[in-house]
Motif scaffolding. Structure first.
Motif, PDB file in Angstrom:
ATOM      1  N   ARG A  91       0.809  -1.213   0.000  1.00  0.00           N
ATOM      2  CA  ARG A  91       0.000   0.000   0.000  1.00  0.00           C
ATOM      3  C   ARG A  91       0.845   1.267   0.000  1.00  0.00           C
ATOM      4  O   ARG A  91       0.355   2.347   0.293  1.00  0.00           O
ATOM      5  CB  ARG A  91      -0.971  -0.037   1.182  1.00  0.00           C
ATOM      6  CG  ARG A  91      -2.159  -0.950   0.878  1.00  0.00           C
ATOM      7  CD  ARG A  91      -2.774  -1.550   2.122  1.00  0.00           C
ATOM      8  NE  ARG A  91      -3.898  -2.400   1.758  1.00  0.00           N
ATOM      9  CZ  ARG A  91      -3.779  -3.631   1.237  1.00  0.00           C
ATOM     10  NH1 ARG A  91      -2.589  -4.133   1.013  1.00  0.00           N
ATOM     11  NH2 ARG A  91      -4.849  -4.341   0.934  1.00  0.00           N
ATOM     12  N   ARG A 321      -5.594  -1.334   9.129  1.00  0.00           N
ATOM     13  CA  ARG A 321      -6.249  -0.392   8.205  1.00  0.00           C
ATOM     14  C   ARG A 321      -6.244   1.015   8.790  1.00  0.00           C
ATOM     15  O   ARG A 321      -6.005   1.997   8.076  1.00  0.00           O
ATOM     16  CB  ARG A 321      -7.681  -0.835   7.924  1.00  0.00           C
ATOM     17  CG  ARG A 321      -7.771  -2.067   7.035  1.00  0.00           C
ATOM     18  CD  ARG A 321      -9.104  -2.133   6.309  1.00  0.00           C
ATOM     19  NE  ARG A 321      -9.174  -3.299   5.460  1.00  0.00           N
ATOM     20  CZ  ARG A 321      -8.697  -3.376   4.227  1.00  0.00           C
ATOM     21  NH1 ARG A 321      -8.089  -2.311   3.698  1.00  0.00           N
ATOM     22  NH2 ARG A 321      -8.815  -4.488   3.516  1.00  0.00           N
ATOM     23  N   LEU A 324      -2.865   2.467   8.390  1.00  0.00           N
ATOM     24  CA  LEU A 324      -2.668   2.965   7.026  1.00  0.00           C
ATOM     25  C   LEU A 324      -3.337   4.314   6.833  1.00  0.00           C
ATOM     26  O   LEU A 324      -2.806   5.203   6.154  1.00  0.00           O
ATOM     27  CB  LEU A 324      -3.208   1.942   6.015  1.00  0.00           C
ATOM     28  CG  LEU A 324      -2.344   0.692   5.834  1.00  0.00           C
ATOM     29  CD1 LEU A 324      -3.137  -0.411   5.142  1.00  0.00           C
ATOM     30  CD2 LEU A 324      -1.082   1.017   5.052  1.00  0.00           C
ATOM     31  N   VAL A 333       2.151   7.270   3.112  1.00  0.00           N
ATOM     32  CA  VAL A 333       1.694   6.415   2.022  1.00  0.00           C
ATOM     33  C   VAL A 333       0.724   7.242   1.194  1.00  0.00           C
ATOM     34  O   VAL A 333       0.177   8.244   1.678  1.00  0.00           O
ATOM     35  CB  VAL A 333       0.986   5.132   2.545  1.00  0.00           C
ATOM     36  CG1 VAL A 333       1.943   4.284   3.364  1.00  0.00           C
ATOM     37  CG2 VAL A 333      -0.256   5.471   3.344  1.00  0.00           C
ATOM     38  N   ALA A 337      -4.051   4.736  -0.302  1.00  0.00           N
ATOM     39  CA  ALA A 337      -3.608   3.455   0.235  1.00  0.00           C
ATOM     40  C   ALA A 337      -4.164   3.177   1.609  1.00  0.00           C
ATOM     41  O   ALA A 337      -4.173   2.052   2.062  1.00  0.00           O
ATOM     42  CB  ALA A 337      -2.084   3.402   0.292  1.00  0.00           C
TER      43      ALA A 337
END
Length: 486
Positions: A91, A321, A324, A333, A337
């Motif tokens: 990601r 998640r 992220l 990122v 992503a």
């Protein structure tokens, strides 16, 4: 390149819980093939039973694996770290440096491209077999073990010197409040008695062997022989070794260095300080639980961001998640992503009339400026606003913040020491109430209720478990975030 300098941390002993692998596999379908590759590599070395546990819907918990299948536990810890990093990299995460803690150095080298996931699994398996064959330093025999002592390395070394056993000593320097010792049971028992006299915390650790001690010299030789033919590749990402005290180089013979780890000290605290001084401001933990995140927070004096990725009380891999999402907001990122909803939610909230592709390009270029403005506006909202519209919650937060987080932790230490009849010195910000002090969930719930009344906190949501607040630092953060009152 990310806007911030990022290190990814790969944990070692103890970084596992029963559903860790299943959580990853259920949340991220691409994890399945990675685990299958690791399982195929491990099966000829450890047998079907170990691999079946690795791929089961629910792996036995750490205590059961440590007792019944320590080799499977070592493989599971490696598999979690490797699979989690695969998700992060897929990601868009491109860290500046990777750091492994003990066993975690194998996963770090795999993440850097020196070995494939299958080759890393072979190394982990050969490591376990060499330990079993050598037979020395096994904690299960009662002849040796590892223990955490609640003091810095200098004071811990003085305790070791008083006992005077050349086969026992410091194994890991975690932070100024925790040093790990490893060696013969007789010597560590004596150190434990000295620690009790000095009112210094001393706790035996759940580890299958006395790692990082001279006792493992015979195992190191066997390990080196077993992995000598595994070929390494050039590193595509820097890997800083807390054992070597430097970054690995392509000219290093990695298999020889990995074997030497058995008898060499882990200077994790020094590595974290060095990286932070060099500009690393974000530490992402690729693995189960948050031990390295908590240690990093204890080590670094200047503010840094720690990002754990897999906690059972935070919904398992769902936390990855959310991690992220956090990394996307930091610019670490690509914004997309963090999940399809992240970019859409940001665009809807900020610039709903702008096309998605244009918004992503804008965020990649100017997201840092937006975050800085939002942070300044938030701090103004909490304490600087003079129009009286901040509300009761902001005032309450200000009241607690006026005490200071450090003072709040000290207050909590007094409360917990009195309730549990423990010396106040054992209650540090990062001390795990259950794992280190044996406070069960019922007592933790009772104490959280007491803290809630003391600081006038709102009721906790019914789905929040006491295990989510297993340290005084987390409880202090809860009070500050909930607008508690002193």
């Amino acid at each position: 390149m990310p806007e911030t300098s990022i290190a990814v941390l790969f944990p070692g002993q103890g970084a596992f819980y029963g559903r860790a692998l299943a959580d990853l596999r259920d949340e991220f379908p691409e994890v399945g093939p990675v685990l299958a590759e690791i399982g195929d590599a491990a099966r000829p070395l450890l047998g079907d039973h170990a691999v079946e546990q690795l791929l089961a819907a629910r792996t036995p918990d750490t205590e059961q694996l440590l007792r019944d299948a320590p080799e499977a536990l070592q493989l599971a810890i490696y598999a979690v770290s490797t699979a989690a990093y695969g998700v992060l990299r897929a990601r868009g995460l491109r860290p500046n440096v990777l750091v492994g803690h003990s066993l975690g150095e194998i996963a770090a080298l795999v993440a850097a491209g020196a070995f494939s996931p299958a080759e890393g699994a072979e190394i982990v398996c050969h490591r376990s077999i060499a330990l079993r064959e050598a037979g020395s330093g096994g904690a299960g025999s009662g002849d040796a073990y590892m223990a955490a002592v609640g003091t810095d390395a200098d004071r811990a070394q003085k305790l070791v010197d008083l006992v005077g056993d050349p086969l026992s000593g410091i194994a890991v320097e975690n932070h100024d409040g925790q040093t790990v010792l490893s060696g013969r049971a007789e010597a560590l028992d004596a150190i434990g008695r000295l620690a009790a006299v000095l009112k210094t915390d001393f706790a035996r650790l759940q580890s299958p062997y006395a790692f990082h001690s001279p006792l493992l010299g015979p195992a190191a030789e066997k390990f080196a022989e077993r992995i000598a033919d595994i070929r390494q590749r050039p590193l595509r990402t820097a890997v800083h070794s807390p054992i070597l005290g430097r970054a690995y180089e392509d000219g290093d013979r990695l298999t020889e260095l990995l074997a030497g780890h058995f008898t060499t000290r882990v200077r994790f605290a020094g590595t974290v300080r060095e990286l932070a001084a060099g500009g690393v401001s974000v530490f992402v933990e690729s693995g189960a639980l948050d031990a390295l995140s908590r240690i990093t927070g204890r080590v670094v004096a200047t503010p840094v961001t720690t990002v754990p990725t897999l906690l059972p009380e935070a919904g398992g891999a769902a936390l990855l998640r959310r991690a992220l999402d956090r990394l996307a907001l930091m610019g670490a990122v690509p914004v997309r992503a963090g999940g399809l909803a992240t970019a859409d939610q940001l665009r809807a909230a900020l610039l709903s009339d702008v096309p998605a592709e244009d918004f992503e390009a804008f965020w990649d270029g100017r997201g840092g400026d937006v975050r800085a403005f939002a942070r300044e506006a938030y701090l103004t909202y909490l304490g600087v606003r003079g129009d009286g519209r901040g509300g009761a919650k902001a005032k309450a937060r200000g009241a607690v913040a006026g005490v200071g987080r450090e003072a709040l932790v000290r207050q909590l230490a007094d409360i917990y020491a009195e309730a549990l009849e423990y010396p106040v010195e054992v209650f540090e910000e990062g001390t795990d109430l259950e794992a280190e002090l044996g406070v069960d969930s019922v007592k933790q719930t009772e104490l959280l209720v007491r803290v809630g009344r003391r600081y006038e906190l709102p009721p906790r949501p019914s789905d929040v478990r006491p295990a989510a607040y297993n340290t005084l630092g987390k409880i202090a953060d809860l009070i500050l975030a909930s607008g508690g009152s002193v």
